[in-house]
Scaffold this active site. Structure first.
Site, PDB file in Angstrom:
ATOM      1  N   LEU A  22      35.018  19.284  68.724  1.00 18.90           N
ATOM      2  CA  LEU A  22      34.710  20.710  68.625  1.00 18.90           C
ATOM      3  C   LEU A  22      33.918  21.193  69.836  1.00 18.90           C
ATOM      4  O   LEU A  22      33.988  22.344  70.220  1.00 18.90           O
ATOM      5  CB  LEU A  22      33.891  20.990  67.366  1.00 18.90           C
ATOM      6  CG  LEU A  22      34.614  20.873  66.025  1.00 18.90           C
ATOM      7  CD1 LEU A  22      33.613  20.992  64.893  1.00 18.90           C
ATOM      8  CD2 LEU A  22      35.676  21.931  65.892  1.00 18.90           C
ATOM      9  N   GLY A  23      33.139  20.300  70.400  1.00 14.82           N
ATOM     10  CA  GLY A  23      32.341  20.714  71.542  1.00 14.82           C
ATOM     11  C   GLY A  23      31.450  19.578  72.012  1.00 14.82           C
ATOM     12  O   GLY A  23      31.339  18.543  71.335  1.00 14.82           O
ATOM     13  N   GLY A  68      27.576  18.764  73.706  1.00  9.79           N
ATOM     14  CA  GLY A  68      26.265  19.280  74.084  1.00  9.79           C
ATOM     15  C   GLY A  68      25.605  18.259  74.974  1.00  9.79           C
ATOM     16  O   GLY A  68      26.192  17.218  75.289  1.00  9.79           O
ATOM     17  N   GLY A  85      25.304  15.011  72.836  1.00 13.55           N
ATOM     18  CA  GLY A  85      26.373  14.313  72.153  1.00 13.55           C
ATOM     19  C   GLY A  85      27.600  15.169  71.953  1.00 13.55           C
ATOM     20  O   GLY A  85      27.684  16.294  72.450  1.00 13.55           O
ATOM     21  N   VAL A 142      30.502  16.811  69.301  1.00 15.10           N
ATOM     22  CA  VAL A 142      30.641  17.275  67.923  1.00 15.10           C
ATOM     23  C   VAL A 142      32.113  17.197  67.526  1.00 15.10           C
ATOM     24  O   VAL A 142      32.989  17.638  68.258  1.00 15.10           O
ATOM     25  CB  VAL A 142      30.126  18.719  67.782  1.00 15.10           C
ATOM     26  CG1 VAL A 142      30.199  19.167  66.340  1.00 15.10           C
ATOM     27  CG2 VAL A 142      28.706  18.831  68.301  1.00 15.10           C
ATOM     28  N   LYS A 186      28.051  15.504  64.432  1.00 12.45           N
ATOM     29  CA  LYS A 186      27.515  15.380  65.781  1.00 12.45           C
ATOM     30  C   LYS A 186      27.143  13.928  66.027  1.00 12.45           C
ATOM     31  O   LYS A 186      26.337  13.345  65.301  1.00 12.45           O
ATOM     32  CB  LYS A 186      26.278  16.266  65.894  1.00 12.45           C
ATOM     33  CG  LYS A 186      25.665  16.338  67.260  1.00 12.45           C
ATOM     34  CD  LYS A 186      24.558  17.365  67.179  1.00 12.45           C
ATOM     35  CE  LYS A 186      23.889  17.658  68.478  1.00 12.45           C
ATOM     36  NZ  LYS A 186      22.869  18.703  68.272  1.00 12.45           N
ATOM     37  N   ASP A 192      15.459  26.357  73.074  1.00 10.69           N
ATOM     38  CA  ASP A 192      16.745  26.389  73.760  1.00 10.69           C
ATOM     39  C   ASP A 192      17.659  27.455  73.149  1.00 10.69           C
ATOM     40  O   ASP A 192      18.798  27.180  72.799  1.00 10.69           O
ATOM     41  CB  ASP A 192      17.396  24.998  73.714  1.00 10.69           C
ATOM     42  CG  ASP A 192      18.471  24.827  74.789  1.00 10.69           C
ATOM     43  OD1 ASP A 192      18.525  25.659  75.717  1.00 10.69           O
ATOM     44  OD2 ASP A 192      19.255  23.867  74.686  1.00 10.69           O
TER      45      ASP A 192
END
Ligand SMILES: *[C@@H]1O[C@H](CO)[C@@H](O)[C@H](O)[C@H]1NC(C)=O
Ligand SMILES: *[C@@H]1O[C@H](CO)[C@@H](O)[C@H](O)[C@H]1NC(C)=O
Ligand SMILES: *[C@@H]1O[C@H](CO)[C@@H](O)[C@H](O)[C@H]1NC(C)=O
Ligand SMILES: *[C@@H]1O[C@H](CO)[C@@H](O)[C@H](O)[C@H]1NC(C)=O
Ligand SMILES: *[C@@H]1O[C@H](CO)[C@@H](O)[C@H](O)[C@H]1NC(C)=O
Ligand SMILES: *[C@@H]1O[C@H](CO)[C@@H](O)[C@H](O)[C@H]1NC(C)=O
Ligand SMILES: *[C@@H]1O[C@H](CO)[C@@H](O)[C@H](O)[C@H]1NC(C)=O
Ligand SMILES: *[C@@H]1O[C@H](CO)[C@@H](O)[C@H](O)[C@H]1NC(C)=O
Ligand SMILES: *[C@@H]1O[C@H](CO)[C@@H](O)[C@H](O)[C@H]1NC(C)=O
Ligand SMILES: *[C@@H]1O[C@H](CO)[C@@H](O)[C@H](O)[C@H]1NC(C)=O
Ligand SMILES: *[C@@H]1O[C@H](CO)[C@@H](O)[C@H](O)[C@H]1NC(C)=O
Length: 795
Positions: free
Chosen positions: A514-515, A517, A520, A522, A537, A634
Site C-alpha cells: 500500500l505504501g 514510509g 517500513g 505497509v 505495517k 511529523d
C-alpha cells in the site's frame, strides 16, 4: 415486444394528435452542423418533429443542465441528462453541434464538455426524435453514430432497452440531475437489482430489490412498451418476468419508467390530452415502502414513515450533517469523544447506552462478546472504548464502531440496537442537556438497569471467565503505561496479538503493497473471519534499533488514544524474531497527499475545509485532551489518511513524543520532514506542541491551494507556497492562490489568516490547537497576522 420499427409505427397517429393539440409548429427535425443553443434567450432547445420532446438547456440546481425533456406537457419532465458529473453548467454555457460534427458544451472558463462519443467520426446531422431519442447520424444520414437511448440516465422510455451491464442511476433531487445515491442494475447474470450507489462495493447484502432472474444468463434486457408493459426479455425472445401487466391505454398517453430520488423505480403515466394536468401519476412501483431505498438517510440516520411520507431521523445524540440534504447523514453534534471506561459505581457518568428497538444496520462488527440478553450486550458495548453501537440479534451481540450504514428501523425487525451517548465532555464543547431532553427517560431507565446489571454480570463474568480480560481493561483505565513496554498490557487496550503466520496469511504473503514510509512497508490484508480489510505495517529490520523504538512509540501513543481523527491500531505482532508488525484499520481512500496533489481526485472546497478541521481536531486531541500530551512531530499530508467517508485521520505516530510529568517542553534531535519542520528545531531550541501547529499551518496551505509546499515548476516567487501565500495576502490577491469556482472568498481569507498565524517563526506567537480549532470553526475573530518571518532570532 420492443422492436424499434414497429414502435415507430405505433407512434405515428399519436404524434399527429399532439401536433394538433399543442400546435408547436417550430419543429426543427434535423439539426445541422454549426447550430448552437444558449440556456437563456429565444431558442434554448431543439424540438422533435411533433414538439413532444426537446433537447437543450433546462434549469438545474445552481445553474443549467443539458438533456432531453418532455416539452409537450405542463410540467417539465426530464428524461435524459448529459454529462451528469459536471453539473451544473454555467448560465453562460453554449451547446454546440460543431462544424466538425461533435456535440459539446463550451463553459465560459474555457473548458469543453463532450456530450457524445462518436469515436472520432464527425456526425453530419443530429435529430431529436419523437420517441425521445436524440441521434447523431453519419454522412449517409442513416448510420447511427451515437444515440441517447444507448446511454440511459435515470429514465427508460418506450422502445428503449436496458441491456446487461447498464444501470439507471437516480438523481440527487428533483431539481438536481447529478448522480444520486441509488442504482438499478441490469446484471450479466440476468438479474435486475437495486443497490445503493455510494461508491462502496455492493453485493447480495446491499441489494434492496431484485427481479430474481439471476439464473437467466447474460442476454436479459429490460423493456418498456407503449402500453406501459414493463418486462424482462431473454435472448430478445423469451418473457422471463413481467413487472407490469401492460395493456394500459395507448391513446394520448405516454409512459416512462424512472428510478426516483428515493431509490424506488416507478412506471409513470402522462395524459397528453389534458395539458393542465400537472401531477405525473405512477401506475406501478418497485416497492410500496417509501423507506425501502437502502442508505436513504445516510450514515447514522434511518428512515421512518410519517403521514405516509418518508422522513429521516438521526440516532439519539446525533444531528443532520446538512438538514437540507438528508442523505448526507448524521453526526454527533458535539466534538468530545473521549472514552473513559466506566466503573459503574463511582465517578460521574460520561456515557450511556440508548436503545433503538427493531433496528438493523450493515454488519461490520469487530467483536462478538458473549451476551445472553439485551442488557449484557448493552453493557459489553458500554465497557468497550472501541464500541459505539451494539446490535443484539437474539443469539449474538455485535459490537460496532461508527458510522452505522444502511440503517433501518422497521416493525418486523427483531433486533435491538444500542447506541452509546456521551453526556459530558472533557472540552465541555456543548451542553449535555440536549441529549437528555430528547431521550432523558429512556437514557435514565436504561442506564439504571445497566448499572445494576453491570455489577452482577461483572461478578458472573469474573467467576465464569476467570475475569482475566475484564479485569485488565478495568485496571488499564487508571494505570499508567510504564516506559518498559509490556506487551501483555497491550492486549488490555483491546489490541490483538497476531502471530507472524497469521499475518502472512492475512496479507497473502505480503503481496499487495500500500505504501512505504521511512520505517517500513505497509501491506493490504484481509482478516477472513470478519472480512475486515486491514493495513499491516512491517517495520524495517535494518533499523532494528530505530524500528523497535518506532514500534514501541506507536504502541504507546496509540494505546493511549481514541479519537475519530486518529487511525486505529488493531493489533501487533512480535513473535517472529526481530520482526515487528503493526495492524491498522485500512483507509480506503489512501493518504491526503494522494487525493490533494492529483488533479483527478482534488477534493471540493467544502471537503477541503472539513479535512482541515478534522486534522485540527485530531491534533487538538493529542495536545490537550490526552492524559499525557503527545507531540506528533511529523504532521504532513502523507501521514493523514482518508477513510471511505472522507474523514481525515492522523496516522504514523512513529516519531511522536510524549510529554511526561507535566513537561511542556522537551529537547530532542530533529524529527519530522523537511518543509514541515518548525524553525525552532533548526535552531536547536527546546520544542513544544507548537511544532505541530507550525506543520499544521503548512499542511493547511497545501489543502487550501491543492499544491505542494514546494513546486519548482512554478515561477520562483510562487515556488515556496508559504512565501507565496503571504505575498498574495499582503497584496490582497488571494484569488491567485485558489482558482476553483466554488471557493468562498471570506472563508478563504479566514483560512489563510489562520495558516499565517500557525506558521509564525516565533512559536509563542502561534496559537494553541484549541484556538486554531475555534478559529477554523469561525467562533473567534482572527486578528491580522504579522509577517511570519518578522521574528528574528539571535540564536
Ligand atoms: C456571464 O457573462 C456575463 C457577461 O458576459 C458576465 O457578466 C458574467 O460574469 C458571466 N458569468 C459567469 C458565471 O461567467
Ligand atoms: C432528417 O434526417 C433524417 C435522417 O437523416 C431523414 O430521414 C429525414 O428526412 C430528415 N428530415 C428532414 C425534415 O430533413
Ligand atoms: C440464450 O442464448 C444463450 C447464448 O447466447 C444460450 O446459451 C441460451 O441457451 C439461450 N437461452 C435460451 C432459453 O434459449
Ligand atoms: C447474447 O449476447 C451476446 C453478447 O452480448 C451476443 O453475442 C449473442 O448473440 C446473444 N445471444 C442471443 C441469442 O441473443
Ligand atoms: C408475460 O407477458 C407475456 C406477453 O404478454 C406473456 O406471453 C407471458 O405469459 C407473461 N408471463 C407471465 C409469467 O405472466
Ligand atoms: C386523459 O385526459 C382526458 C381529458 O381529461 C380524458 O378524457 C382521458 O380519458 C384521459 N386519458 C386517460 C388514459 O386517462
Ligand atoms: C385535467 O387534469 C386535472 C388534474 O388532474 C383535472 O382537474 C381536470 O379536470 C382535467 N381536465 C379535463 C378536461 O379532464
Ligand atoms: C403546473 O406546474 C407549473 C409549474 O410547476 C405551475 O406554474 C402551474 O400552475 C401548475 N398547474 C397546475 C394546474 O397545477
Ligand atoms: C445539537 O443539536 C441540538 C438539537 O438539534 C441543537 O439544539 C444544539 O445546538 C446542537 N449542539 C451543537 C453543539 O451543535
Ligand atoms: C461529579 O461531578 C460533580 C460536578 O459536576 C463534582 O462536584 C463531583 O465531585 C463529581 N464526582 C466525582 C466522583 O467525580
Ligand atoms: C460547560 O459549559 C457550559 C456552557 O457552555 C457552562 O455553563 C458550564 O459551567 C461548563 N461546565 C464546566 C464543568 O466547565
Amino acid at each position: 415486444m420492443a422492436n424499434s420499427s414497429s414502435h415507430v409505427a405505433s407512434f405515428v397517429p399519436f404524434v399527429f394528435t399532439i401536433f394538433l393539440i399543442f400546435n408547436i409548429a417550430k419543429a426543427q427535425s434535423n439539426v445541422t452542423r454549426g447550430s448552437s443553443l444558449r440556456p437563456t434567450g429565444a431558442t434554448t432547445s431543439w424540438l422533435s418533429p411533433s414538439g413532444l420532446y426537446a433537447f437543450g438547456f433546462y434549469p438545474q440546481t445552481g445553474g443549467y443542465a443539458v438533456g432531453i425533456y418532455i416539452a409537450g406537457i405542463a410540467e417539465r419532465t426530464v428524461v435524459w441528462t448529459a454529462s451528469r458529473e459536471t453539473l451544473p453548467l454555467s448560465n453562460n454555457a453554449t451547446l454546440r453541434f460543431t462544424t466538425d460534427g461533435r456535440l459539446v458544451v463550451d463553459q465560459p472558463q474555457g473548458q469543453q464538455i463532450s456530450i457524445s462519443d462518436t469515436r472520432g467520426i464527425g456526425a453530419t446531422v443530429a435529430s431529436m426524435q419523437d420517441s425521445g431519442n436524440f441521434v447523431l447520424y453519419d454522412s449517409d444520414r442513416r448510420t447511427i453514430l451515437w444515440q441517447s437511448f444507448d446511454h440511459p440516465t435515470d429514465t427508460l422510455l418506450v422502445g428503449q432497452r436496458l441491456v446487461p451491464r447498464q444501470a439507471l442511476l437516480s438523481c440527487v433531487s428533483e431539481t438536481d440531475h447529478s448522480i444520486g445515491i441509488f442504482k438499478l442494475s441490469m446484471q450479466s447474470d440476468g438479474n435486475l437489482v437495486q443497490y445503493p450507489n455510494l461508491g462502496f462495493p455492493n453485493g447480495p447484502s446491499t441489494a434492496y430489490w431484485a427481479s430474481g432472474t439471476f439464473d437467466k444468463g447474460p442476454n436479459v434486457t429490460l423493456n418498456l412498451d407503449s402500453d406501459g408493459f414493463l418486462y424482462l426479455l431473454q435472448n430478445s425472445t423469451f418473457y422471463i418476468r413481467n413487472l407490469t401487466k401492460g395493456g394500459y391505454p395507448r391513446e394520448d398517453a405516454i409512459y416512462l419508467m424512472k428510478i426516483d430520488v428515493d431509490g424506488i423505480f416507478r412506471l409513470y403515466f402522462h395524459n397528453l390530452s389534458n395539458t393542465s394536468q400537472n401531477e405525473s401519476s405512477f401506475i406501478w412501483a418497485s416497492s410500496t415502502d417509501k423507506c425501502r431505498g437502502l442508505g436513504l438517510c445516510g450514515v447514522n440516520g434511518y428512515c421512518a414513515l410519517m403521514n405516509e411520507a418518508a422522513r429521516c431521523r438521526c440516532l439519539p445524540g446525533f444531528d443532520f450533517v446538512n438538514p437540507e440534504s438528508w442523505s448526507s447523514g448524521c453526526k454527533r453534534n458535539y466534538t468530545a469523544e473521549t472514552c473513559k471506561i466506566q466503573d459503574g459505581n463511582e465517578g460521574n457518568l460520561s456515557q450511556m447506552m440508548t436503545t433503538l428497538k427493531n433496528s438493523r444496520w450493515e454488519d461490520t462488527a469487530y467483536a462478538l462478546p458473549k451476551a445472553s440478553n439485551q442488557q449484557e450486550c448493552s453493557l459489553a458495548c458500554m465497557k468497550d472504548c472501541n464500541c459505539e453501537a451494539a446490535l443484539f440479534t437474539g443469539d449474538s451481540c455485535r459490537l460496532q464502531k461508527l458510522p452505522l450504514r444502511y440503517m433501518q428501523v422497521r416493525e418486523n425487525e427483531p433486533n435491538v440496537g444500542f447506541i452509546k451517548v456521551y453526556l459530558s465532555s472533557v472540552s465541555n464543547g456543548s451542553d449535555p442537556t440536549i441529549y437528555t431532553s430528547i431521550e432523558v427517560k429512556k437514557v435514565r431507565q436504561v442506564m439504571f438497569f445497566v448499572i445494576g446489571v453491570s455489577i452482577i454480570s461483572f461478578a458472573i463474568l469474573i467467576l465464569l471467565l476467570s475475569g482475566v480480560i475484564m479485569w485488565r481493561s478495568h485496571v488499564w483505565a487508571y494505570k499508567k503505561i510504564s516506559e518498559h513496554v509490556n506487551v501483555q498490557l497491550f492486549e488490555d487496550v483491546g489490541l490483538r496479538a497476531f502471530s507472524y503466520a497469521e499475518l502472512e496469511k492475512i496479507t497473502d504473503g505480503f503481496k499487495e503493497e500500500l505504501g512505504r514510509g521511512s520505517f517500513g512497508i505497509v501491506y493490504k490484508g484481509i482478516i477472513e473471519s470478519s472480512m475486515k480489510i486491514v493495513a499491516v505495517k512491517k517495520l524495517k529490520q535494518e533499523l532494528a534499533q530505530e524500528g523497535e523504538r518506532e514500534f514501541q512509540t506507536e504502541m504507546k501513543v496509540i494505546g493511549r488514544t481514541h479519537h475519530r481523527n486518529l487511525t486505529r491500531l488493531l493489533g501487533y505482532c512480535c513473535d517472529h524474531g526481530p520482526e515487528r508488525l503493526l495492524v491498522f484499520e485500512y483507509m480506503t481512500k489512501g493518504s491526503l497527499a494522494d487525493i490533494l496533489f492529483d488533479p483527478k481526485s482534488k477534493p471540493s472546497w467544502s471537503e477541503r475545509i472539513r479535512i482541515a478541521l478534522d486534522i485540527a481536531h485530531g491534533i487538538f486531541y493529542l495536545h490537550e485532551e490526552c492524559e499525557t500530551p503527545i507531540i506528533h512531530c511529523d504532521i504532513k499530508p502523507q501521514n493523514i489518511l482518508m477513510d471511505e467517508y472522507g474523514n481525515a485521520k492522523i496516522s504514523d505516530f512513529g516519531l511522536a513524543k510524549l510529554l511526561e510529568h507535566d513537561q511542556t517542553k522537551t529537547s530532542t534531535l530533529i524529527r519530522g520532514t523537511r518543509g514541515y519542520v518548525a524553525p525552532e528545531w533548526h535552531k536547536k531550541l527546546p520544542i513544544t506542541v507548537k511544532v505541530d501547529v507550525y506543520s499544521f499551518g503548512i499542511v493547511l496551505f497545501e489543502i487550501l491551494c491543492c499544491r505542494r509546499k514546494l513546486d519548482n515548476n512554478l515561477p520562483s516567487d510562487e515556488a515556496i507556497l508559504q512565501d507565496w501565500v503571504y505575498e498574495c495576502y499582503e497584496t490582497n490577491e488571494l484569488f491567485k492562490l485558489v482558482n476553483d469556482a466554488d471557493v468562498d472568498r471570506k472563508t478563504l481569507e479566514r483560512m489563510i489568516k489562520i495558516g499565517l498565524w500557525c506558521t509564525q517563526e516565533d512559536p509563542s506567537l502561534r496559537p494553541s490547537m484549541k484556538i486554531v480549532v475555534l478559529m477554523l470553526e469561525g467562533t473567534v475573530k482572527i486578528p491580522v497576522p504579522p509577517n511570519p518571518t518578522s521574528f528574528l532570532s539571535v540564536i
